[in-house]
Each structure stands twice: as C-alpha cells, then as structure tokens.
Enzyme design. Structure first.
Site, PDB file in Angstrom:
ATOM      1  CB  CYS A  62     -11.665  83.580 -36.063  1.00  0.00           C
ATOM      2  SG  CYS A  62     -13.335  83.342 -36.652  1.00  0.00           S
ATOM      3  NE  ARG A  90      -6.675  86.581 -36.943  1.00  0.00           N
ATOM      4  CZ  ARG A  90      -5.966  86.394 -38.043  1.00  0.00           C
ATOM      5  NH1 ARG A  90      -5.008  87.242 -38.325  1.00  0.00           N
ATOM      6  NH2 ARG A  90      -6.192  85.382 -38.831  1.00  0.00           N
ATOM      7  CD1 TRP A  99     -15.958  89.510 -38.984  1.00  0.00           C
ATOM      8  CD2 TRP A  99     -16.025  87.773 -40.367  1.00  0.00           C
ATOM      9  NE1 TRP A  99     -16.524  89.931 -40.156  1.00  0.00           N
ATOM     10  CE2 TRP A  99     -16.579  88.889 -41.021  1.00  0.00           C
ATOM     11  CE3 TRP A  99     -15.974  86.552 -41.052  1.00  0.00           C
ATOM     12  CZ2 TRP A  99     -17.064  88.821 -42.328  1.00  0.00           C
ATOM     13  CZ3 TRP A  99     -16.456  86.490 -42.346  1.00  0.00           C
ATOM     14  CH2 TRP A  99     -16.993  87.626 -42.971  1.00  0.00           C
ATOM     15  CG  ASN A 123      -8.940  81.836 -38.339  1.00  0.00           C
ATOM     16  OD1 ASN A 123      -9.938  82.230 -38.947  1.00  0.00           O
ATOM     17  ND2 ASN A 123      -7.729  82.282 -38.597  1.00  0.00           N
ATOM     18  N   GLY A 124     -11.247  79.496 -39.655  1.00  0.00           N
ATOM     19  CA  GLY A 124     -11.290  78.933 -41.004  1.00  0.00           C
ATOM     20  C   GLY A 124     -12.670  78.393 -41.304  1.00  0.00           C
ATOM     21  CD  GLU A 161      -7.952 103.263 -49.130  1.00  0.00           C
ATOM     22  OE1 GLU A 161      -8.483 102.336 -49.761  1.00  0.00           O
ATOM     23  OE2 GLU A 161      -7.694 103.202 -47.928  1.00  0.00           O
ATOM     24  CE  LYS A 199      -9.854 103.030 -45.176  1.00  0.00           C
ATOM     25  NZ  LYS A 199      -8.946 102.181 -45.746  1.00  0.00           N
ATOM     26  CD  GLU A 259     -12.595  99.893 -44.916  1.00  0.00           C
ATOM     27  OE1 GLU A 259     -12.132  98.765 -45.014  1.00  0.00           O
ATOM     28  OE2 GLU A 259     -11.867 100.917 -44.844  1.00  0.00           O
ATOM     29  CG  HIS A 315     -20.695 108.298 -68.824  1.00  0.00           C
ATOM     30  ND1 HIS A 315     -21.262 108.509 -70.076  1.00  0.00           N
ATOM     31  CD2 HIS A 315     -19.434 108.772 -68.900  1.00  0.00           C
ATOM     32  CE1 HIS A 315     -20.355 109.078 -70.862  1.00  0.00           C
ATOM     33  NE2 HIS A 315     -19.244 109.256 -70.165  1.00  0.00           N
ATOM     34  CE  LYS A 369      -5.130  96.106 -40.228  1.00  0.00           C
ATOM     35  NZ  LYS A 369      -5.766  97.033 -41.151  1.00  0.00           N
TER      36      LYS A 369
END
Ligand code: G6P
Length: 615
Positions: free
Chosen positions: A2, A27, A75, A101-102, A488, A492, A495, A511, A610
C-alpha cells in the site's frame, strides 16, 4: 504494501496526491482512493477498484478544489480489492478520513466491541475499524480527534502508517507510524507532504523527516510540525536532505520501468563500486562496515536474511564469502528465520539484504537477532529505509530508485556489494593472494562494459522469447553460483509472465524435474565455462535425450554447447566468481520479452507488490 500520499499547503491537493500515488503504485495497485477537504469544508471521498488511472478517470470531471487531502493505493490484506474496501475510510459520523498501510491484528475484537456500541461498518477492512475507534474515543472522552488517534493507537496491535484528516480541523494532517514506513516532506510556507517513500515528495521539497516507530506527527499549515511519541512526549524532528533526483523516477523514453532498469545496470553496477575499489592500487573499501570487518573476519559464521530476489543475492553472497573469505555463511528466508527460534547470540553477525529496506519479515528477523545481542548489518538500496536505520552498520547499493516490481538492477547491485564485502574480508583475512585479489578487482571494473555487450543482444533474446511465449512451464538449471542465477531467472519469468517456472541445481534435475521434460518444456541452462562446465553439458544431454528444448547461457566462443542446444546466448568471459552478474542479464531480458508478448503488465504484475511491509 500500500502507498500513502497526503498533502497540505497552498497548492491544489488533488493533482499532487494523484501524481504521488502513481509514483507509489509499485507498492500495490488493486484499488485506489482519495479524500479531499474541499474549500466548503466538505469531505469528498472517491475510491475505485483497479489502478490509480481508474481513480483518475472517476475524479476527472468532478473539479474538486481543496488544499488538504489524503490518498492511497492498495494491496489488499483484509477484504476484497473492491471500491468499498479501498481507502480512505471514514468514521461513522463522517468527520475524519484515514489512509492506512499495515495490518491491525486485533481489529476483529475492536470491531465487535464497536458493533455492540451501535456503530456500523461498510467495509471489511481493519482500517475502517480504526477510524470508528477514533470517533468512539472522541465521543466518550471529549478529547480532540488528534488525541483520540493517539489513544486509539495505544489499543492497536500490529503495524501501521496512517494519515488522518479532520473536518473540524482543516489546517492539519496527522500522521503516525509503527513498522510501516512514512516520510514527511517539509515544504515552504507551511506546506507538508506525507508519503510511504520519498518519491512523491522529491518534486516539492528535499527536506524530509523519516518517522520512527510509534511517533505521531501533527503537520499544521500555520503552526508547523510537531512530533510526539505515542506516550505524548514531544520530540525534536530530525530533518534530512533527500539525495534523490526526479529524473530517476521517470521512464526516460523506455516503454517500461523494468526495461529502463535492466538497461541501467552498467551504470548502477558502476555507481555501486564507485569510490569503493581501485584495481590499479589494489584496494577495496566499504566505509559503512569498516568498524565491523574485524568481527566479520573472526566470525564463526555469518547469517544472511532476506526475501525474494534479495534472498537469491544472499545465495550468491554465500558462495563469495565462503570461497573467497572462507567465512561460513547461512542464508535464511527471513520469514522462516523469525519464527524458528534460531540459535543466535552475541558472537553472531546477521546481514539483511533488502532493496526497499522495508520488507516486514526481513525487519522482524533483524529485530529478533538484535534482541539476542547479535551484530546486525544491512545491504539496502533505499537510503533512510527502516532496515538501514535499525542496523548497526551497512552498505548502500546505490542502484537508484527501482520502480518495476520485478527486481533487476537492485539484484546486480546487491551482488556487487556482496562481492566487494567478500573481497575486503578475504584480503583482511589473508585467504586470497594479491594476484587473485587484483585480478578480481580488474574483472569487476570490467563488468559494466560486459553488461553493455549483453544488452546489445536484446533482439536475439527477443527472437528466442517469441518461440517460448506460449509455454506453460519452464525449468532453469545452474550449478555452483549459477544455481541462484537459475532461481532468479525462474522467479523473474513467473513474476511477470505468469508462466510456471522452477529453478533447480542442475544435478538435482534427475531427482524429480526430469520427469517433467518433454518436447514442450523449455529448459534454460547456465552453462558458462568454469569448474562444473562438463557436468552441466551432461545435464544438457540428459534434457535433449528427453526432447526438452535448451536455451543455454554460454561463454563467448563456446562450441560444445552450441552443437547440442536449441539456442545459445553468449556472454563475455569473466572470472568465475563474477558470472552471476553477467548471466542474470539475458534471463531478465528473456522474461521481459516473454511477458510483453503475452500482454502482461511487466511493471505491475498481478497480485504482487514491490515492497511487502506486511507479513
Ligand atoms: C517483493 C518484491 C520482490 C523483492 C522482495 C523482497 O516480493 O516483489 O521483487 O525481491 O519483495 O524485497 P526487498 O525490498 O526486501 O528486497
């Protein structure tokens, strides 16, 4: 999560807030809202599901005039991302509006209590509960709304960054924070801005105050700024000068921030080591941690904590610290570490790696380590962020603001700082020869130019992306320090393109993941020259034998892999310790192009944010 923006001053509040919300959209972007106290003293509230642009469309024809207001981009944590749950929330009597926010963890108990007292709720959010709680406290104790906010926050368990406006007091904003970031910008002539980070502020003023936990700021256009603790003790605000530049917040001709940030890496890596290394004179210095280097060198282990992409940087760091400086490193997911009752004490050193410096789990992991007496260090990108402020010492990555939700330049900058740290410690400890030290420094200095050479392969990578844009799955393989690169690369892709992708150590493929391989499965392999080259070539053969499609990242001039792979992307030769800094770049571009071809919003992928400032 947020983003919050608030304004009070002589300008029209609406355009300042909307612009600020766009800057903070990284955010969270599932809904947005704004509340303005207009010139007639009425509270005008507009909320809309979706991105800030939807809110803008809604408000466009309304011509709201007012010099004080609050805005929010959300968010969702409590309640669906719809118009009703969007912030701001107002009290039952319509006298105050809040953005938050929280998470207020005990909101349900407070809500039940308020319902019994006759209050009602429109939304499912914890924030509306806080607005009504403030109203109730004022009703019953006759204090001001500002005082009721302070008393209300004493009842609240959880995290918050809040800004409130009051109809009866149209000359002030009231802001408070605990565990979620909030910055106050001090403009001219009583103007104040408030935001979750400094990006909406920098255009108007460079004078800022980062609120500390459990601080309440009263920002009054006539009386200036007053700062109090939640226990009502007046404090002196610590005013800092922002070092941010406005251009860094613009796309500068690129279609997306992610593409701009990928292309910025030659510069960001250079900025990261600027003034910190000199190959000719053979030295490395990280001023921020110099007083802790002896302790690090003698430590029996160092623990690195992080989340997401930053966790991958830690994994690369583990190889560097262990191999170069012979220091034992444990890499932990911050979210697991904080709840595992880890064995840590005064001899331990915990390094948190975080782009934003605000990730809730990483912060909590550090706080836990601190409470056990450990030395806590930070590697952050955002200057003045919470992690950078609670740590004993640390090093900034200096990558500049990263706005694309999927991290790119922050990752390579984190790896660069970890490389510098490992080299500095190795030198101090005597685990590296002078020749090797100098070679590595020379190679590191050459990395930005080599990144530029990889970026020139953009069209080649785009052509490969075209062939795999409709894949349902993808596998990424690497060994040694290329294993975190594989993780990574896979992160990417998932995402931003929503293709299911997994990163695996190449040898572990047999395996399990090998069962997934068929002619539909693209397998991205980091197969650069180095100690495990031959073994990785064998893994490629195993994939080919099962008709998988190979996209290999190889060292320039490689012939062996070229013969068996479906596609190769060449990267310049470098020292094996520095391969992650180069091998990551084509994987970023590959994901970018695939996502774009699939019509995805690469800068703001669905469901993500983010900066994850909630658990
Ligand atoms: C979120 C972001 C990731 C980031 C992670 C950790 O999930 O979407 O890109 O890697 O948080 O963030 P930090 O700011 O602590 O590096």
């Amino acid at each position: 999560m947020c983003g919050i923006v608030a304004y009070i001053g002589k300008q029209q509040a609406y355009p300042v807030i909307i612009k600020g919300l766009k800057r903070l959209e990284y955010r969270g972007y599932d809904s947005a809202g704004i509340a303005i106290l207009d010139t007639n003293g009425d509270l005008k509230v507009f909320k809309k599901q979706g991105k800030v642009a939807n809110l803008e469309e809604l408000v466009q024809q309304k011509n709201i005039q007012g010099n004080i207001g609050i805005g929010h981009t959300r968010w969702a944590t409590h309640g669906l991302p719809n118009d009703i749950n969007a912030h701001p929330h107002i009290s039952n009597n319509g006298e105050i509006a809040l953005v938050h926010n929280g998470i207020i963890e005990n909101y349900d108990a407070i809500k039940q209590d308020l319902i019994e007292k006759g209050y009602s709720f429109k939304s499912e959010t914890d924030t509306e509960v806080l607005a009504v709680l403030i109203e109730d406290i004022k009703e019953h104790s006759g204090v001001s709304y500002t005082e009721a906010l302070r008393l209300g926050l004493q009842q609240v368990v959880g995290a918050y960054a809040i800004v409130m406006i009051e109809k009866e007091n149209p000359k002030r904003l009231v802001a408070a924070r605990k565990s979620s970031p909030l910055v106050v910008g001090i403009g001219k002539d009583g103007e104040f801005l408030c935001a979750s980070d400094a990006t909406p502020i920098v255009e108007y003023t460079k004078q800022v105050v980062y609120l500390e936990d459990e601080e309440i700021a009263i920002l009054d256009i006539e009386k200036g700024m007053k700062l109090y603790s939640i226990d009502d003790i007046e404090k002196t605000p610590y005013v800092q000068e922002l070092e941010m530049h406005l251009e860094a917040l613009e796309k500068e001709g690129y279609d997306y921030f992610m593409l701009k940030e990928i292309h910025e890496q030659p510069r960001s890596i250079r900025d990261c080591f600027r003034g910190r290394l000199n190959a000719e004179e053979s030295w490395v210095k990280l001023g921020g941690i110099k007083d802790y280097e002896d302790k690090m060198v003698n430590a029996s282990r160092i623990i690195m904590v992080a989340c997401g992409t930053s966790w991958h940087a830690c994994l690369v760091g583990e190889y560097l610290f262990e191999d170069l400086a012979r220091i034992n490193v444990e890499v932990e997911y911050a979210s697991e570490f904080r709840y595992r009752n880890p064995i840590i004490g005064e001899d331990d050193i915990v390094i948190a790696v975080s782009q934003s410096g605000e990730t809730a789990d990483t912060l909590a992991a550090l706080e836990l380590a601190k409470s056990k007496g450990a030395t806590i260090l930070g590697i952050c990108n955002v200057v003045g962020s919470s992690i950078s402020r609670i740590t004993d010492a640390g090093s900034y990555t200096h990558a500049g603001p990263e706005i694309g939700v999927a991290s790119t330049k922050a990752f390579t900058a984190q790896v660069t700082v970890l490389t510098l740290m490992a080299l500095s410690l190795a030198k101090k400890k005597g685990t590296i020869t002078d020749a090797e030290f100098r070679t590595l420094l020379t190679e590191l200095e050459a990395i930005p130019t080599k990144v530029e050479m990889i970026l020139e392969k953009n069209d080649e990578i785009e052509a490969i992306a075209k062939q795999y844009k409709d894949s349902l799955n993808a596998l990424y393989l690497g060994r040694g320090n290329s294993f975190p690169v594989a993780l990574e690369g896979a992160l990417k892709l998932k995402e931003i393109s929503y293709i299911h992708a997994e990163g695996y150590p190449a040898a572990e493929m047999k395996h399990g993941p090998i069962a997934l391989i068929d002619e539909e499965m693209p397998v991205v392999v980091i197969a650069t020259k180095g100690p495990s080259y031959e073994k990785v070539v064998s893994n490629i053969q195993e994939v080919k034998a099962r008709k998988g499609k190979i996209i290999a990242i190889v060292t320039e001039g490689d012939e062996q892999v070229k013969e068996i792979a479906d596609h190769v992307i060449e990267i310049p030769e470098t020292n094996e310790h520095l391969i992650p800094l180069l091998a990551t770049i084509p994987l970023q571009l590959l994901s970018y192009h695939i996502a774009l071809m699939r019509g995805c919003d690469v800068d703001q992928p669905r469901n993500l944010a983010k900066s994850v400032t909630v658990e």
